[in-house]
Scaffold this active site. Structure first.
Site, PDB file in Angstrom:
ATOM      1  N   LYS A  71      -2.090  77.573  29.136  1.00  0.00           N
ATOM      2  CA  LYS A  71      -1.305  76.582  28.023  1.00  0.00           C
ATOM      3  C   LYS A  71      -2.515  75.691  27.416  1.00  0.00           C
ATOM      4  CE  LYS A  71       2.329  75.170  25.195  1.00  0.00           C
ATOM      5  NZ  LYS A  71       3.644  74.079  24.963  1.00  0.00           N
ATOM      6  N   SER A 146       5.914  76.910  21.654  1.00  0.00           N
ATOM      7  CA  SER A 146       4.740  76.289  20.859  1.00  0.00           C
ATOM      8  C   SER A 146       3.251  77.396  21.966  1.00  0.00           C
ATOM      9  CB  SER A 146       4.452  74.681  20.969  1.00  0.00           C
ATOM     10  OG  SER A 146       4.376  74.378  22.111  1.00  0.00           O
ATOM     11  N   SER A 170       9.624  75.994  24.453  1.00  0.00           N
ATOM     12  CA  SER A 170       8.881  76.886  23.845  1.00  0.00           C
ATOM     13  C   SER A 170       7.726  77.172  24.712  1.00  0.00           C
ATOM     14  CB  SER A 170       7.574  75.675  24.063  1.00  0.00           C
ATOM     15  OG  SER A 170       7.830  74.533  22.721  1.00  0.00           O
TER      16      SER A 170
END
Lengths: 480, 482
Positions: A71, A146, A170
């Site tokens: 990420k 996210s 997330s």
């Protein structure tokens, strides 16, 4: 199936048996990226050249030659780390996060940095300043967020597994939306050094994988005490793969009635309850419990997370790195214009909210009160774990929705109802697929454990995964 | 200050701790390095970095707390003080807000009315900010540059109670505070290098009134003298306003050294809301009794204790004890001398006189002095043994101080040994008598004082080395026998 559709442990076996080379594996993933990335848009930065360079050396370790994605809020030395924000579009960190060092030591090959909601604030990956990521199961739908880029990349075969970060769900929510396994470890077991903070008391890095075994393998690599993180726990290095066994006999499972009484997508509720029934049939003891404070979780979460965020994101002021406004005439204007021009709408909303929360006039009524409720919630959850091994809930109240379908911020915050208590309590939780909706979208079941209860969590998830046998299902991307 | 009003002063002192590395990272704290040399991702506040507390900082804060008679809190925590400024990389300063490490202490100062206790409300730990620098003057520079070397240097802030009643008490408090902190070695307290900084809160109220008046906060005072003068100015300014029927505005004022006055910086309405909240990256700090005891046992004797002991143990006058205990180094030097030479007052005289004079002339620190305590006591012994006269001793002392040579060696090399050989002295006396017949006549006729002239002549002949007692006696004998 192609190599890029296999799990880490399957790839590892083929590499160890010399059936394939690291170059074969890497090529397969790069070809898949070439084929689907245009539609999925999982990545912010693809590091194909660095990956090729890396496999040219003799990689050793438990992840030798395994292509992974990170990420893009995890600091990588020499590789830009953007948080999917205009603010950091050209920011190249001079240091690696501790988890990146650990992956490197075990021979992992980093394919790139994945898209997220700007600064990890959001649940759709639609709040990226660069582009929206889409769900490989249905490209009109969101992948969740996210960590939506990480989940979409793994679901689409653009990475064997990925690291995400989880502040209020997330990792788990996008993993559930994309039919994957996502694990949020106990707070303090994975170093946060190098994780670009959203809310420090809630943030935790964890794996998004294709099955439970891979989650255990990655967990073995990324956990452990880190002297660079003062909230990192002193602990013995555990071997989580030791818990990969099919055994639910006598396991005590609690179902919080507050969650099952709520009104949400019945397909999700039914699928989760059906999975629970199957666990019961294998000898698990299932009972309903009450966690009264859990209904305040979302409110408490948004107060504490945005309060911390307003302070964490103050360092993006245009002074030392990142975006700087060219329209400023003095220092105060430089701060104001830089932040006005480079932060997106949702980030600004949360900074404003958090700034208010910490202000002298609101602090007692909001921040202090929320901390008290958090303490109460922790106590209630600990009480449950005095009598039960695990708590089982749906991961999300809905399956992946269409991009643009939810525009009201409050509506979208409610989607976090099942995931945020885990972060507030600092406990571990895992999501695994438990079925598919009538629209062929994945449904996730969430299993929570007590602090440092990752072992039991993995054992239960692994057992359920074997019972349900959904593991080999992959999204049918039309490009294939 | 007229008798109508009473002054209330409280001081906030920031002190840089003399640790080798910064409070939350491993960077060096050395002063004067090239800009941004002592920085790393942590103290530059790069995204994703985390603070790790330097234990030595806690040790030093506890030391300061114990030396200032504080309670050491077993529970304290770190908070973020949020504000935007280019020299503050994270846009928040890690400090301690509602749970500081030390509370409820005091300092004793000497005033004209005797000893007075000034309360210490609290001591807390925090990180220092960086520094803005400008090419040329600040008005003409086209940009500000930032030097982050100072960012993350550990500070303690020492907040006094509003117990100070005059500007000179404020100065006495600062002097005593600085002395104590230097004694225990937690800071060099160098105001020029910014390792000690002082802000002052001051208000006045009619004598007899219970409530405090409206206060102003004074900043930018770069010496103890400046603190005293700024306070004097501010007290007078407030008095005039009240006497003219005006009202004091709560504000922050800056001391302008060149104008000799305080100038308004910002009012209360403009004051920032720092939005303090506990730093989630740092767990609360638990200091157990063992930790405090360990530090307590390592604390050196403090200045006031030492002064009292010097009076008691060495029978020195208060004044001498005060001068000798001004710094720990000087006191140690004195005690090392006394160990080998028991006449403490004699040692004290030499140290307070020639030693401190030469130290100042040569601009040296005590640690840089070449002359050892053994040399000084050795010289005093040579005097007692009659090997050198007190006059010669001055020469020997100066030579020892400058070269670090032993007194015996200096006496030998320079031929400074006192002449006590009667035969040798007789010869010289006879020569002098022969050369001054008129003086001899004077003496014979009863002008006894004229002997001094002849003694002086003998000393001159021997370049001061003659034993003056013996010379006197021989002159008398010779003149009588003439």
């Amino acid at each position: 199936m192609e190599l890029c559709d296999l799990t880490i442990h399957e790839l590892r076996e083929k590499l160890e048996n010399k059936e394939v080379t690291a170059a074969d594996v890497l090529d397969s993933f790069l070809r898949r990226i070439e084929a689907v990335e245009e539609k999925v848009k999982a990545y912010v930065t693809i590091t194909a050249d660095e990956a090729r360079e890396r496999i040219s050396s003799d990689l050793q370790g438990s992840l030798a030659g395994i292509p992974l994605a990170l990420k893009d809020n995890i600091s990588t030395e020499g590789i830009r780390t953007t948080c999917s924000s205009k603010m950091l579009e050209n920011y190249i960190p001079p240091y690696n996060a501790t988890v990146v060092e650990k992956l490197n030591e075990e021979g992992a090959v980093i394919l790139g940095k994945t898209n997220l909601d700007e600064f990890a604030m959001g649940g759709t990956t639609g709040f990226s300043a660069f582009h929206e990521t889409r769900n490989p199961w249905n490209l009109e739908h969101v992948p969740g967020g996210s960590s939506g880029g990480s989940a979409a990349a793994v679901a689409a075969g653009e990475a064997a597994a990925a690291l995400g970060t989880d502040t209020g769900g997330s990792i788990r929510q996008p993993a559930a939306f994309c039919g994957l396994v996502g694990l949020k470890p106990t707070y303090g077991t994975v170093s946060r050094y190098g994780l670009l903070a959203y809310a420090n008391s809630l943030d935790q890095i964890g794996p998004i994988t294709r099955d439970v075994e891979d989650a255990a393998l990655l967990l073995n690599v990324i956990t452990g005490h880190d002297p660079k993180d003062s909230t990192s726990v002193q602990m013995e290095q555990a071997d989580y793969t030791a818990f990969l066994k099919e055994d639910l006999a006598g396991m005590r499972i609690a179902l919080p009635k507050e969650y099952y009484e709520l009104d949400y997508n019945p397909e999700v509720k039914e699928s989760v309850l059906a999975a629970v029934k199957k666990m019961e049939a294998e000898g698990a003891v299932v009972e309903e419990v009450s966690i009264p404070s859990i209904e305040h979780s979302v409110a408490v979460y948004y107060i504490l997370a945005t309060g911390e965020a307003s302070s964490n994101l103050a360092c993006y002021d245009g002074v030392r790195f990142g975006y700087r406004s060219k329209t400023a005439g003095n220092v105060a204007e430089m701060f104001r214009n830089t932040r006005s021009e480079a932060f997106g709408e949702e980030v600004k909303r949360r900074i404003l909210f958090g700034t208010y929360i910490l202000s002298a006039e609101a602090y007692e009524d909001y921040y202090v009160k929320a901390q008290k409720v958090r303490t109460l919630l922790i106590k209630e959850i600990e009480d449950v774990f005095k009598n039960y091994d695990l708590i089982v809930t749906p991961t999300t109240p809905e399956t992946a929705f269409k991009a643009g379908a939810i525009t009201d911020p409050l509506e979208s915050y409610k989607m976090d109802a099942f995931t945020v208590p885990v972060n507030l309590a600092g406990i571990p939780a895992i999501t695994i697929p438990c079925g598919f909706s009538s629209a062929n979208l994945p449904i996730g079941i969430q299993i929570m454990g007590p602090r440092f209860g990752e072992g039991k969590l993995i054992q239960a998830a692994y057992s359920l995964e074997k019972i349900l046998q959904l593991g080999n299902k992959r999204p049918e991307l039309e490009v294939r | 200050m007229s008798r109508k009003y009473e002054t209330i002063i409280g001081l906030e002192v920031h002190v840089q701790l003399a640790t080798e590395s910064k409070i939350f990272c491993n960077c060096s704290t050395d002063f004067g390095a090239e800009p941004n040399k002592h920085t790393c991702p942590v103290c530059l506040g790069l995204p994703g970095t985390l603070p790790v507390l330097n234990k030595k900082v806690v040790d030093y804060a506890i030391m300061a707390g114990l030396a200032l008679n504080c309670n050491i809190n077993s529970y304290s925590k770190f908070d973020r003080k949020n504000y935007f400024y280019p020299d503050l990389p994270k846009a928040y300063q890690i400090s301690q807000s509602d749970y500081p490490i030390c509370e409820n202490g005091y300092i004793e100062i000497d005033t004209e009315e005797g000893t007075k206790k000034i309360g210490i409300t609290r001591i807390h730990m925090e990180e220092d900010a960086g520094k803005l620098v400008h090419e040329g003057s600040i008005d003409q520079a086209t940009a500000s540059l930032v030097d982050y070397n100072r960012t993350g240097i550990p500070l303690i802030e020492i907040v006094s109670a509003p117990d100070i009643r005059t500007p000179s008490e404020a100065r006495a408090y600062l002097t005593q505070l600085k002395q104590i902190l230097q004694y225990i070695g937690v800071s060099d307290c160098n105001m020029e290098e910014g390792s000690l900084r002082c802000d002052a809160n001051v208000s006045i109220r009619p004598v007899g009134q219970k409530e405090f008046g409206t206060k102003t906060e004074l900043k930018n005072m770069n010496s103890f003298r400046a603190v005293e003068r700024a306070l004097e100015y501010e007290v007078e300014r407030q008095r005039k306003i009240l006497e003219e029927g005006g009202e004091i505005i709560q504000e922050t004022r800056t001391w302008d050294e060149s104008l000799n006055k305080t100038i308004s910086m910002r009012t209360k309405e403009e004051a920032a809301d720092y939005r303090y909240f506990p730093d989630p990256n740092l767990p609360p700090l638990n200091v157990d009794r063992d930790w405090v005891e360990r530090i307590k046992s390592s604390l050196p004797e403090l200045p006031r204790e030492k002064r009292e002991r010097f009076v008691r143990e060495y029978a020195l006058p208060e004044y001498d004890a005060g001068v000798l205990t001004d710094s720990r180094e000087l006191a140690d030097y004195f005690e090392a001398c006394v160990k080998e030479y028991s006449d403490a007052k004699a040692v004290s005289n030499w140290i307070m006189g020639d030693f401190l004079r030469l130290l100042k002339e040569e601009n040296l620190e005590i640690a840089e002095v070449k002359m050892t305590p053994a040399h000084l006591s050795g010289m005093l012994k040579l005097m007692d043994e009659g090997v050198i006269s007190s006059k010669i001793a001055k020469t020997v002392f100066e030579e020892m101080f400058k070269t670090g040579k032993a007194p015996e060696q200096i006496v030998e090399e320079k031929g400074l040994k006192q002449i006590s050989d009667a035969g040798q002295l007789e010869e010289i006396v006879l020569k002098v008598i022969e050369a001054n017949p008129s003086v001899v006549e004077d003496i014979k006729s009863g002008k006894d004082k004229a002997i001094g002239f002849l003694v002086g002549q003998v000393m001159k002949e021997t370049r001061g080395k003659a034993n003056p007692g013996m010379v006197n006696q021989i002159i008398r004998e010779k003149i009588e026998s003439l």
